[in-house]
Design an enzyme around this catalytic site. Structure first.
Site, short mmCIF file in Angstrom:
data_model
loop_
_atom_site.label_atom_id
_atom_site.label_comp_id
_atom_site.label_asym_id
_atom_site.label_seq_id
_atom_site.Cartn_x
_atom_site.Cartn_y
_atom_site.Cartn_z
CG ASP A 24 -1.95 -1.15 1.17
OD1 ASP A 24 -1.93 -1.95 0.20
OD2 ASP A 24 -2.75 -1.28 2.11
CD GLU A 72 -7.09 0.02 2.92
OE1 GLU A 72 -5.98 0.14 3.46
OE2 GLU A 72 -8.18 0.22 3.51
CE LYS A 129 -3.59 -4.37 1.26
NZ LYS A 129 -4.33 -3.49 2.18
CE LYS A 132 -8.15 -0.64 7.08
NZ LYS A 132 -8.08 0.55 6.20
CB VAL A 157 2.40 2.63 4.87
CG1 VAL A 157 3.81 3.20 4.85
CG2 VAL A 157 1.71 2.90 3.54
CB THR A 158 0.23 2.19 8.63
OG1 THR A 158 -0.96 1.50 9.04
CG2 THR A 158 -0.14 3.44 7.88
CB CYS A 162 -2.32 -2.58 5.32
SG CYS A 162 -3.96 -1.83 5.15
CD GLN A 202 4.20 -14.72 22.95
OE1 GLN A 202 3.71 -15.72 23.45
NE2 GLN A 202 3.48 -13.75 22.41
#
Ligand code: TIU
Length: 221
Positions: A24, A72, A129, A132, A157-158, A162, A202
């Site tokens: 995007d 987007e 798309k 997001k 971005v961002t 997204c 993690q």
């Protein structure tokens, strides 16, 4: 196999099965008068990463990686724009409204185009798309299957909207995902920092992060 000096630990990848996905990098998010600005954001931090995204893009092009760009945007009749998305909040301009770069977030309008410096080259894939995440209501999964992709490098971005949504979708689909730390940006510095941390926490629960230099060094090696 090549190795990226990534966090939280090195990522091994095969260039032949690695794709760059640039999310995007459109005028509507990066230039004044677009959707990002209409939501009340200062777009200058996003403008600042364009040269770095270009450097990553050119390095990946030179290394022969598959390159995919996303945008987007919505159909002109807004049939793929949920009212919940268009009607939310009190933006200066809503999706589909006429602004200085044409109709906001509508396919084919100047604002929906990718910024000039990052214009897709012939042979590169461009995915429009409505959401997001880049997997939702698009052919991205099929395109990656045809490419035989296993590792995805993300920029754009961002970071927490997204980019993160798409990385999470990709991680759940079994891809090793790496985010280029300095080739992504948010309107909110704290959200970017938190996103980078939560992605690699993690034991790389969502994926890896690395700088553009670290990625390009691995591609050069
Ligand atoms: N591309 C993307 O991230 N879409 C957004 O709406 N992002 C915001 O941060 N608003």
């Amino acid at each position: 196999m090549a190795l990226i000096d990534a966090r939280p630990f090195p990522l091994s990848f095969e260039p032949a099965t690695t794709a760059l996905i640039v999310i995007d990098m459109q005028r509507d998010f990066i230039e004044p008068g677009g959707f990002g600005a209409a939501l009340g954001n200062d777009v200058r931090p996003l403008q600042a990463i364009v040269p770095t995204v270009r450097r990553l893009l050119d390095g990946c092009r030179a290394a022969g990686l598959a390159v995919i760009h996303t945008r987007e945007c919505h159909e002109p009749d807004l049939s793929d724009c949920p009212p919940a998305k268009r009607d939310r909040g009190t933006p200066a301009l809503r999706i589909g409204d006429h602004g200085p770069m044409g109709r906001v977030l509508v396919a084919g309008e100047p604002g929906a185009e990718i910024v000039a410096e990052l214009t897709p080259r012939p042979g590169e894939t461009v995915i429009d798309k409505p959401g997001k995440g880049a997997f939702y209501a698009t052919g991205l999964a099929e395109i990656l299957a045809v490419l035989g992709a296993r590792t995805l490098v993300f920029a754009g971005v961002t970071t927490e909207v997204c980019v993160q949504t798409t990385m999470r979708e990709a991680n759940d689909r079994g891809f090793d995902c790496l985010l280029a730390e300095d080739a992504t940006e948010s309107y909110f510095p704290a959200f970017k920092a938190a996103t980078l941390e939560m992605i690699r926490a993690q034991g790389a629960i969502v994926g890896w992060t690395a700088t553009t230099d670290q990625i390009l060094a691995a591609l050069d090696a």
